[in-house]
Design an enzyme around this catalytic site. Structure first.
Site, PDB file in Angstrom:
ATOM      1  N   GLU A 247       0.889  -1.157   0.000  1.00 31.32           N
ATOM      2  CA  GLU A 247       0.000   0.000   0.000  1.00 31.32           C
ATOM      3  C   GLU A 247       0.925   1.204   0.000  1.00 31.32           C
ATOM      4  O   GLU A 247       1.504   1.555   1.032  1.00 31.32           O
ATOM      5  CB  GLU A 247      -0.929  -0.025   1.221  1.00 31.32           C
ATOM      6  CG  GLU A 247      -2.146   0.875   1.058  1.00 31.32           C
ATOM      7  CD  GLU A 247      -1.838   2.331   1.304  1.00 31.32           C
ATOM      8  OE1 GLU A 247      -1.644   3.060   0.302  1.00 31.32           O
ATOM      9  OE2 GLU A 247      -1.778   2.740   2.458  1.00 31.32           O
ATOM     10  N   CYS A 281      -1.645   9.246   1.983  1.00 33.02           N
ATOM     11  CA  CYS A 281      -1.487   8.872   0.580  1.00 33.02           C
ATOM     12  C   CYS A 281      -2.744   9.121  -0.225  1.00 33.02           C
ATOM     13  O   CYS A 281      -2.709   9.034  -1.457  1.00 33.02           O
ATOM     14  CB  CYS A 281      -1.032   7.412   0.465  1.00 33.02           C
ATOM     15  SG  CYS A 281      -1.978   6.272   1.470  1.00 33.02           S
TER      16      CYS A 281
END
Length: 475
Positions: A247, A281
């Site tokens: 991720e 993110c």
């Protein structure tokens, strides 16, 4: 100051060294963490490997009860833990409290999924040669997990490594970020209060330059990594035969179409470009606005950003605090200055004070600027007009990243078109790309990673199918 112990096969332990944890806002020391020796790291990995079969055989209620216990204890100690997060990470208490709430839910969701975790059956007598045969298909652990969690959500992203491992019955060795180890160590403390077997979990405060041995160790066949793009892909290249989930980063885009509620869109984009000081993110970094509403929307966006409360993260009203370090803020400053020197205009912000960088809106950003093409990971966004949906979606896709995107529209046809055409792991309609529910599948495409988090989806990633064929059944 006594060093916080790490967790070695479920037991507190100290080593020969310590990590010093400082508060990003004022630099004061907020804690120290013991660092394991190489021999202690070996002991933790050996314990995880040794207990793997016992862990896989744990009754579902034992797994679920342990996860429920951690969820309940996080809720009971929520304010203490939120202050711990703010201390080591620098994020405002507003967001730290939200992170604790999410971690409570993450462990609760995992407990619920653990109770539902079950095999399936398949009749095989669809072919004459398989009369009387039935397959029982179960998902079994691939083996112990190495979880590597980042600094930006030091509690909840550690929870997203640990909770699914316990739910499927596999040991985990967690390596938290050296800048923010204290939240993960507290999770170890809560796990130690459960009846999980020795070796089921370790939380090792290993410096990054010593993590290679853990990554390469064959006794940890799964690596679940959340962090920077270069490090993530280097791990995958380093161990191509392991099951690696990544991720990674993003440069999240938000599209504002003519039918959008412009006030809502401006307030959400303004806040979620800058929450966590942009260190998410899925923070909004690129904003594409239909030209027909651009001139109306732009002042609303700048006003929303200027209205954010910045400053001391210990103040309950603060929405934007410092970055994790002064080095991080200086990097953001250099990227913005580089874009400005190339022709970008600063509509608001653009200044640094120590580890804090002011929420910043840029226009006329050149096509090759880092703030457009790389992940800023700071409180900076660019905004530009587009001529219609086609150009908007093309610009969203013109990125090496593909984590999530937000599309502000009320048109159901456009919503499904966005879902079909945008090259991302998730599309959020009517809101920013920064939305994440902890139980949903979450992850990206392209440089943003591979695999999915979200409890059931991570549980699936940690396991593989194993089949038993029953013969001679009177079906």
């Amino acid at each position: 100051m006594n060093a916080t112990p790490f967790w070695l096969a479920g037991r507190p332990a100290t080593g020969d060294e310590e990590l010093t944890v400082t508060h990003p806002y004022d630099g004061r020391v907020v804690g120290t963490a013991a660092v394991p020796t190489p021999e202690q790291v070996e002991e933790a990995v050996a314990a995880a490997h040794a207990v793997r079969r016992e862990a896989a055989a744990l009754p579902l209620h034992v797994r679920a009860d342990a996860l429920t216990h951690v969820s309940r204890r996080l809720a009971e100690r929520s304010e203490e833990i939120a202050r711990l997060i703010t201390g080591e990470n620098g994020k405002p208490l507003l967001w730290a409290r939200g992170e604790v709430t999410r971690a409570v839910a993450t462990f609760r969701f995992a407990a619920e999924e653990a109770r539902r975790w079950s095999g399936t059956t398949q009749r095989l007598d669809t072919d004459p040669g398989a009369v009387g045969r039935m397959a029982y298909i179960a998902r079994v652990p691939r083996g112990p997990v190495l979880g590597i969690s980042p600094f930006n959500f030091p509690l909840n992203l550690a929870a997203h490594k640990i909770a699914p491992a316990i739910a499927v019955g596999t040991p985990i060795v967690l390596k938290p970020a050296p800048a923010t180890p204290l939240s993960a160590l507290l999770l170890g403390e809560l796990l130690a209060e459960t009846d999980l077997p020795e070796g089921m979990f370790s939380v090792l405060t290993v410096p990054n330059d010593r993590a290679g041995g853990l990554v390469e160790d064959p006794r940890l066949p799964i690596v679940s990594f959340t962090g920077s793009v270069p490090v993530g892909w280097s791990i995958r290249d380093q161990v191509p035969r392991k099951h690696v989930t990544l991720e990674l980063g993003g440069n999240g885009a938000a599209v504002v179409l003519p039918d959008a509620d412009l006030d809502w869109a401006a307030s959400r984009i303004g806040l979620f470009s800058n929450y966590q000081a942009g260190q998410s993110c899925i923070a909004v970094q690129r904003v594409y606005v239909d030209r027909s509403v651009y001139e109306t929307f732009l002042p609303k966006l700048v006003e929303a950003v200027n209205g954010l409360v910045t400053g001391d993260p210990w103040d309950d009203k603060t929405q934007v605090g410092p970055l994790v370090s002064q080095d991080a803020a200086e990097r953001v400053e250099s990227w913005v200055n580089e874009a400005v020197e190339a022709g970008a205009k600063v509509l608001t912000g653009g200044t640094r004070d120590g580890a804090a960088y002011a929420p910043t809106v840029l226009a006329d950003v050149p096509a090759d600027a880092k703030v457009r093409n790389q992940e800023v990971f700071g409180p900076v966004m660019l905004v530009e007009p587009v001529d219609g949906v086609d150009e908007a979606f093309d610009k969203v896709n013109a990125s090496s990243f593909g984590l999530q995107a937000g599309v502000f529209t009320r048109d159901l046809d456009l919503a499904f078109r966005a879902h079909r055409e945008l090259e991302v792991g998730g599309v959020v309609i009517g809101d920013v790309p920064s939305y994440r529910a902890d139980q949903m599948p979450y992850g990206g495409v392209k440089e943003s990673g591979v695999g999915r988090e979200g409890l059931l989806y991570a549980m699936t990633d940690y396991t593989e199918e194993k089949i038993m064929v029953l013969t001679g059944l009177p079906l």
